[in-house]
Design a protein around this motif. Structure first.
Motif, mmCIF file in Angstrom:
data_model
loop_
_atom_site.group_PDB
_atom_site.id
_atom_site.type_symbol
_atom_site.label_atom_id
_atom_site.label_comp_id
_atom_site.label_asym_id
_atom_site.label_seq_id
_atom_site.Cartn_x
_atom_site.Cartn_y
_atom_site.Cartn_z
ATOM 1 N N ALA A 49 18.371 102.812 71.576
ATOM 2 C CA ALA A 49 18.953 102.468 72.870
ATOM 3 C C ALA A 49 18.348 101.178 73.366
ATOM 4 O O ALA A 49 17.222 100.827 73.008
ATOM 5 C CB ALA A 49 18.701 103.584 73.884
ATOM 6 N N VAL A 50 19.093 100.479 74.212
ATOM 7 C CA VAL A 50 18.628 99.234 74.810
ATOM 8 C C VAL A 50 18.986 99.237 76.290
ATOM 9 O O VAL A 50 20.025 99.785 76.683
ATOM 10 C CB VAL A 50 19.233 98.012 74.084
ATOM 11 N N ILE A 51 18.115 98.626 77.079
ATOM 12 C CA ILE A 51 18.350 98.531 78.521
ATOM 13 C C ILE A 51 18.113 97.088 78.958
ATOM 14 O O ILE A 51 17.181 96.434 78.481
ATOM 15 C CB ILE A 51 17.462 99.531 79.293
ATOM 16 N N SER A 52 18.949 96.621 79.866
ATOM 17 C CA SER A 52 18.849 95.244 80.334
ATOM 18 C C SER A 52 17.626 95.051 81.226
ATOM 19 O O SER A 52 16.948 96.007 81.607
ATOM 20 C CB SER A 52 20.122 94.879 81.105
ATOM 21 N N ARG A 53 17.382 93.794 81.580
ATOM 22 C CA ARG A 53 16.187 93.478 82.345
ATOM 23 C C ARG A 53 16.149 94.204 83.689
ATOM 24 O O ARG A 53 15.093 94.671 84.106
ATOM 25 C CB ARG A 53 16.116 91.969 82.574
#
Length: 116
Positions: A49-53
């Motif tokens: 998973a990836v999450i924005s700043r």
């Protein structure tokens, strides 16, 4: 000195839950996209998973959608991975990653074992 320190791994039964944490230091956390990756024995590392700043945007690998939730607290310089409905095939070392432009930092990982 940049540090990413994962915690929260362990042994859990199938169907159980775990919450992983990754504490960051040594860089401006809020300016980096954060991700979780995992590597199972004998397999290549894969994106979880990836999450924005800002935390306003997230993306997940197909097999994790609906079961895993990534979140971040920029005030605490920490990113989380809530894992529910765990399966034996989720067994892996889970790594935290920070990325911005050409900068790329990794933690040492935390082991998650899903077994009865």
């Amino acid at each position: 000195q940049v540090q990413l320190v994962e915690s929260g791994g362990g042994l859990v039964q199938p169907g159980g839950s775990l919450r992983l944490s990754c504490a960051a230091s040594g860089f401006t956390f809020s300016t980096y996209a954060m991700s979780w990756y995992r590597q199972a024995p004998g397999k290549e590392r894969e994106l979880v998973a990836v999450i924005s700043r800002s935390g306003g945007s997230t993306n997940y690998a197909d097999s994790m959608k609906g079961r895993f939730t990534i979140s971040r607290d920029n005030a605490k310089n920490t990113v989380y991975l809530q894992m529910n409905s765990l399966k034996p095939e989720d067994t892996a070392v889970y790594y935290c990653n920070a990325r911005r432009d050409f900068l790329d930092y990794w933690g040492k990982g935390t082991l998650v074992t899903v077994s009865s």
